[in-house]
Design an enzyme around this catalytic site. Sequence first.
Site, PDB file in Angstrom:
ATOM      1  N   LYS A 213      35.888  63.563   5.479  1.00 45.46           N
ATOM      2  CA  LYS A 213      35.651  64.222   4.190  1.00 45.46           C
ATOM      3  C   LYS A 213      34.277  63.902   3.634  1.00 45.46           C
ATOM      4  O   LYS A 213      33.660  64.731   2.980  1.00 45.46           O
ATOM      5  CB  LYS A 213      36.719  63.803   3.166  1.00 45.46           C
ATOM      6  CG  LYS A 213      38.055  64.496   3.374  1.00 45.46           C
ATOM      7  CD  LYS A 213      38.899  64.421   2.110  1.00 45.46           C
ATOM      8  CE  LYS A 213      40.250  65.095   2.323  1.00 45.46           C
ATOM      9  NZ  LYS A 213      41.117  64.960   1.149  1.00 45.46           N
TER      10      LYS A 213
ATOM     11  N   LYS B 298      42.366  71.017  14.052  1.00 45.66           N
ATOM     12  CA  LYS B 298      43.540  70.982  13.181  1.00 45.66           C
ATOM     13  C   LYS B 298      43.495  72.126  12.165  1.00 45.66           C
ATOM     14  O   LYS B 298      42.427  72.442  11.651  1.00 45.66           O
ATOM     15  CB  LYS B 298      43.555  69.631  12.443  1.00 45.66           C
ATOM     16  CG  LYS B 298      44.831  69.331  11.693  1.00 45.66           C
ATOM     17  CD  LYS B 298      44.727  67.999  10.968  1.00 45.66           C
ATOM     18  CE  LYS B 298      43.821  68.091   9.756  1.00 45.66           C
ATOM     19  NZ  LYS B 298      43.884  66.920   8.881  1.00 45.66           N
TER      20      LYS B 298
ATOM     21  N   LYS C 147      43.078  72.807   5.209  1.00 47.95           N
ATOM     22  CA  LYS C 147      42.700  73.487   3.966  1.00 47.95           C
ATOM     23  C   LYS C 147      41.204  73.723   3.882  1.00 47.95           C
ATOM     24  O   LYS C 147      40.746  74.612   3.186  1.00 47.95           O
ATOM     25  CB  LYS C 147      43.089  72.609   2.765  1.00 47.95           C
ATOM     26  CG  LYS C 147      44.564  72.634   2.418  1.00 47.95           C
ATOM     27  CD  LYS C 147      44.892  71.542   1.391  1.00 47.95           C
ATOM     28  CE  LYS C 147      46.381  71.468   1.125  1.00 47.95           C
ATOM     29  NZ  LYS C 147      46.771  70.269   0.379  1.00 47.95           N
TER      30      LYS C 147
HETATM   31  P1  AMP Z   1      47.376  67.441   2.517  1.00 48.53           P
HETATM   32  O1  AMP Z   1      47.192  68.903   2.504  1.00 48.53           O
HETATM   33  O2  AMP Z   1      46.234  66.730   3.163  1.00 48.53           O
HETATM   34  O3  AMP Z   1      47.788  66.872   1.196  1.00 48.53           O
HETATM   35  O4  AMP Z   1      48.597  67.199   3.501  1.00 48.53           O
HETATM   36  C1  AMP Z   1      49.938  67.274   3.094  1.00 48.53           C
HETATM   37  C2  AMP Z   1      50.853  67.016   4.254  1.00 48.53           C
HETATM   38  O5  AMP Z   1      50.724  68.047   5.239  1.00 48.53           O
HETATM   39  C3  AMP Z   1      50.614  65.691   4.986  1.00 48.53           C
HETATM   40  O6  AMP Z   1      51.852  65.129   5.352  1.00 48.53           O
HETATM   41  C4  AMP Z   1      49.846  66.117   6.194  1.00 48.53           C
HETATM   42  O7  AMP Z   1      50.004  65.218   7.274  1.00 48.53           O
HETATM   43  C5  AMP Z   1      50.474  67.453   6.504  1.00 48.53           C
HETATM   44  N1  AMP Z   1      49.543  68.323   7.242  1.00 48.53           N
HETATM   45  C6  AMP Z   1      48.345  68.782   6.819  1.00 48.53           C
HETATM   46  N2  AMP Z   1      47.759  69.551   7.773  1.00 48.53           N
HETATM   47  C7  AMP Z   1      48.615  69.558   8.833  1.00 48.53           C
HETATM   48  C8  AMP Z   1      48.582  70.174  10.127  1.00 48.53           C
HETATM   49  N3  AMP Z   1      47.577  70.941  10.509  1.00 48.53           N
HETATM   50  N4  AMP Z   1      49.645  69.968  10.950  1.00 48.53           N
HETATM   51  C9  AMP Z   1      50.709  69.194  10.560  1.00 48.53           C
HETATM   52  N5  AMP Z   1      50.782  68.596   9.360  1.00 48.53           N
HETATM   53  C10 AMP Z   1      49.755  68.757   8.499  1.00 48.53           C
END
Ligand code: AMP
Length: 343
Positions: free
Chosen positions: A114, A206, A209
């Site tokens: 980040k 991956k 967002k």
């Molecule tokens: P965040 O959007 O970073 O707050 O992530 C929220 C949740 O979604 C966390 O448990 C992440 O590990 C999961 N997550 C985010 N991106 C992915 C992805 N591409 N594949 C699987 N899990 C994800």
Amino acid sequence: MAFTPRVFSGIQPSGDLHLGNYLGAIRRFVPLQNTHECIYCVVDMHAITVWQEPEDLRRRTYEVAAAYIAAGLDPKRSIIFNQSQVIQHAELGWIFNCVARVGWMARMTQFKDKAGKNTENVSLGLFAYPSLMAADILLYKSTHVPVGEDQKQHLELTRDIAQKFNHDYRKRLKVLGFDEEYFPLTEPVIAGPATRVMSLRDGTKKMSKSDTSDMSLLYMMDDADTISKKLRKATTDPAPLPEAVKGLEGRPEAANLVAIYAALSDKSPAEVLAQYAGAGWGIFKPALADLAVSVLGPIAAEMRRLVGDRAEMDRILRDGADRARTLAEANMKEIRQIVGFVR
Ligand code: AMP
Ligand code: TRP
């Protein structure tokens, strides 16, 4: 010591929710309600570690909470709330800032990703982010944390913080008659076929967002036409689907689409391949699109309904926060005493 099994997880209201968030996290939260006491948080304090327009932050906070409920979480059984309503998260976060070491934070790959080259100019909060995350989890002495694969390192750090706290305060814990393992060593729950959903355009990246190309992500709020279009245009190699999982090796895009199908249908990749072995993408992609629309469509509709009912959402979040605060404050009273704060 045996800790009461308790599940905690959180999602940042920092961007539109996508299929990775749904399959890696939210969908997996739901069945845990049947076996565990569960706390699911919208981590708005984490979100502001990078700039958020206040109005966007508010809208997305409601959206993430709505996604939890629309995906099947029951706000009566699970505790659903936004982090900033339970200020004990910040209080314990500060104490953990004083337990964790700068070197531990500097090793975090999510921080490095980040911050990029800009490490001098990112917020101090972004650097300390994992210490607040440890506080989220340990404030409730949570034992299990369902997350996607990318959070593994943060959960290891949470264990390091718990261990160091237990160790640094061992004498005090003894004097006060607490168990020597005051905080549990939390278990990550990273399971199932879709713990790392990849970009639809590049099977080695991956789904995230922060991706700039909209075609690489499926958003939970995408309409049926958009879902079908994105999946039809997903990058693949020309070969048909193999007979066994081993045949997906070295084929990241194919492996990703099979994993998505498996997760959406609660099957294993092997079961999906048993059904589609030898099929070309002209067959598999439309089948995957139909499946995705049938799962995500009703969830998106319910999300829209819920975010339209602010009074109901406020009531749910306030009720969740009240229940979370009761648990949090009971632990914080002990923690203040352990640390030596006068009250
Ligand atoms: P965040 O959007 O970073 O707050 O992530 C929220 C949740 O979604 C966390 O448990 C992440 O590990 C999961 N997550 C985010 N991106 C992915 C992805 N591409 N594949 C699987 N899990 C994800
Ligand atoms: N760091 C997580 C993410 O970026 C979000 C998060 C914050 C979290 N606190 C948490 C996840 C506690 C699980 C438990 O996805």
